[in-house]
Structure formats: structure tokens, C-alpha cells
Design a protein around this motif. Sequence first.
Motif, PDB file in Angstrom:
ATOM      1  N   ASP A  13       0.817  -1.212   0.000  1.00  0.00           N
ATOM      2  CA  ASP A  13       0.000   0.000   0.000  1.00  0.00           C
ATOM      3  C   ASP A  13       0.848   1.258   0.000  1.00  0.00           C
ATOM      4  N   ASP A  20      -1.504   5.830   1.582  1.00  0.00           N
ATOM      5  CA  ASP A  20      -2.795   5.200   1.845  1.00  0.00           C
ATOM      6  C   ASP A  20      -3.823   6.315   1.982  1.00  0.00           C
ATOM      7  N   GLY A 138      -8.834   4.952 -12.946  1.00  0.00           N
ATOM      8  CA  GLY A 138      -8.356   4.610 -11.610  1.00  0.00           C
ATOM      9  C   GLY A 138      -9.492   4.189 -10.695  1.00  0.00           C
ATOM     10  N   MET A 139     -10.637   4.876 -10.810  1.00  0.00           N
ATOM     11  CA  MET A 139     -11.800   4.505 -10.012  1.00  0.00           C
ATOM     12  C   MET A 139     -12.298   3.112 -10.378  1.00  0.00           C
ATOM     13  N   HIS A 142     -10.275   0.459  -8.749  1.00  0.00           N
ATOM     14  CA  HIS A 142     -10.664   0.335  -7.340  1.00  0.00           C
ATOM     15  C   HIS A 142     -12.015  -0.364  -7.215  1.00  0.00           C
ATOM     16  N   ILE A 148      -3.317  -1.638  -6.938  1.00  0.00           N
ATOM     17  CA  ILE A 148      -2.788  -0.382  -7.474  1.00  0.00           C
ATOM     18  C   ILE A 148      -2.207  -0.607  -8.867  1.00  0.00           C
ATOM     19  N   ARG A 205      -1.087  -3.544 -13.397  1.00  0.00           N
ATOM     20  CA  ARG A 205      -0.883  -3.719 -11.965  1.00  0.00           C
ATOM     21  C   ARG A 205       0.602  -3.603 -11.644  1.00  0.00           C
TER      22      ARG A 205
END
Length: 211
Positions: A13, A20, A138-139, A142, A148, A205
Motif C-alpha cells: 500500500d 494510503d 483509476g476509479m 478500485h 494499485i 498492476r
Amino acid sequence: MTDDPHLLDPDYDKHGGFPDFEPADPGPGFGRFLTAMRRAQDLAVSADPDSDTWELAADRAEELVKLLDPFEAPEGVGPANRVPSLPGAGSLLMPPYRDVQMDPHGVELKVQFSRFHVGGNYAVHGGVLPLLFDSIFGMVIHAVGRPISRTAFLHVDYRSVTPIDTPLEARGWLREAEGRKAFVNAELRHNDGTLLAEAHGLMIRLLPGQP
């Protein structure tokens, strides 16, 4: 997910300098500040006062810099980009998207551009839309539960002139995943359904230790 990157890299992270990003609650003053700053951006590219007024504006801008300068903080510490309830998640860099809806099928949001985003003839600058689409990508990463990732490429097709001061709708989704690769799509539409622009891209990734 079948492979948890934390098993390979306990500091996943934080690796590569990614902080974070926990939600922040800076208080109502920050929202007021962002609203004023967004309007100031609009006026910075549209106002045409006399030279004395520009001098006064410069004085006040320099006073604001002097006020905030001692509080500059590292990425992920200040509230910018960490207040989901504010347009652009509280970041002036981001287009002022809002009402973000995420689920495993993708992302939907609303956005309204303003004078600050004009490229010419009161249309949104073409370079602004890749920023919006990259944020949506990016959203999506997630929303679908992937680790990431960074953008490998982003392609935009402009289908119609994107207007300012008009409510617009955007959505993004994962088209296909293959190992470290996530192929993503997004589109921007007028609320009457007109397709304004669409994008596709590749998100990779990160490996342990990659920035």
C-alpha cells in the motif's frame, strides 16, 4: 482476486510512494475554500479588469500563499483528493466530478465543466477530457477490486463538442482482465444522451517495489 499483492510485498500500500488515501474531514472551511478557488480559476482566465485591479488581485493572491505556505504537507496528508463529498474529491487538479457511484460493474459520475476548462469557442479543451478519463480508469480499478495500477496508455475519441456550464454524465467499466493487465473503457455523454467522447486504455498492476 486470486493473488493478493500483500503476500508478495507487505508494504504494497505504500510502495512506489503511493500513500494510503484515507478519507479526510477538514471541516466546512475547506469546501468553501475550494468553491472560491474554482471560481477564482474561472475568473483568472476570463476577467478583464484594469491594471490597478490586477495589482490588488495579485496582492491578495500573494497574501493567500503566505497564509497557507507554512502548512504544506506531503501527499496523502492534506485533504486534497481525500474528500469524496466534494467535487473532484477535493482536488483542484481534477475536473469537478461528483455523485460518484461505484460497484463491481464499474463507475458512474456527473461532471460540469466551467470557463477554466475552455480550449476555444466556449468548448472544453480536448486535453481536459483525458484527465477525466484517466481519473475514471483509476476509479474502475478500485471498484472492481484490482490492486494499485498505472496507466499504460489512454486513447480518446472525440465524438462531439463538449460544452461548459452543462450537466454531463460519465461512466467507466472493465472490459477485460488478463494477469497484470486491465483493459478499461469510459464514455462521456450529455444528459440528453449525446455521446461527447469515449476512451479506452490499459492499466498495469504494479509489481512489488515499482513506483
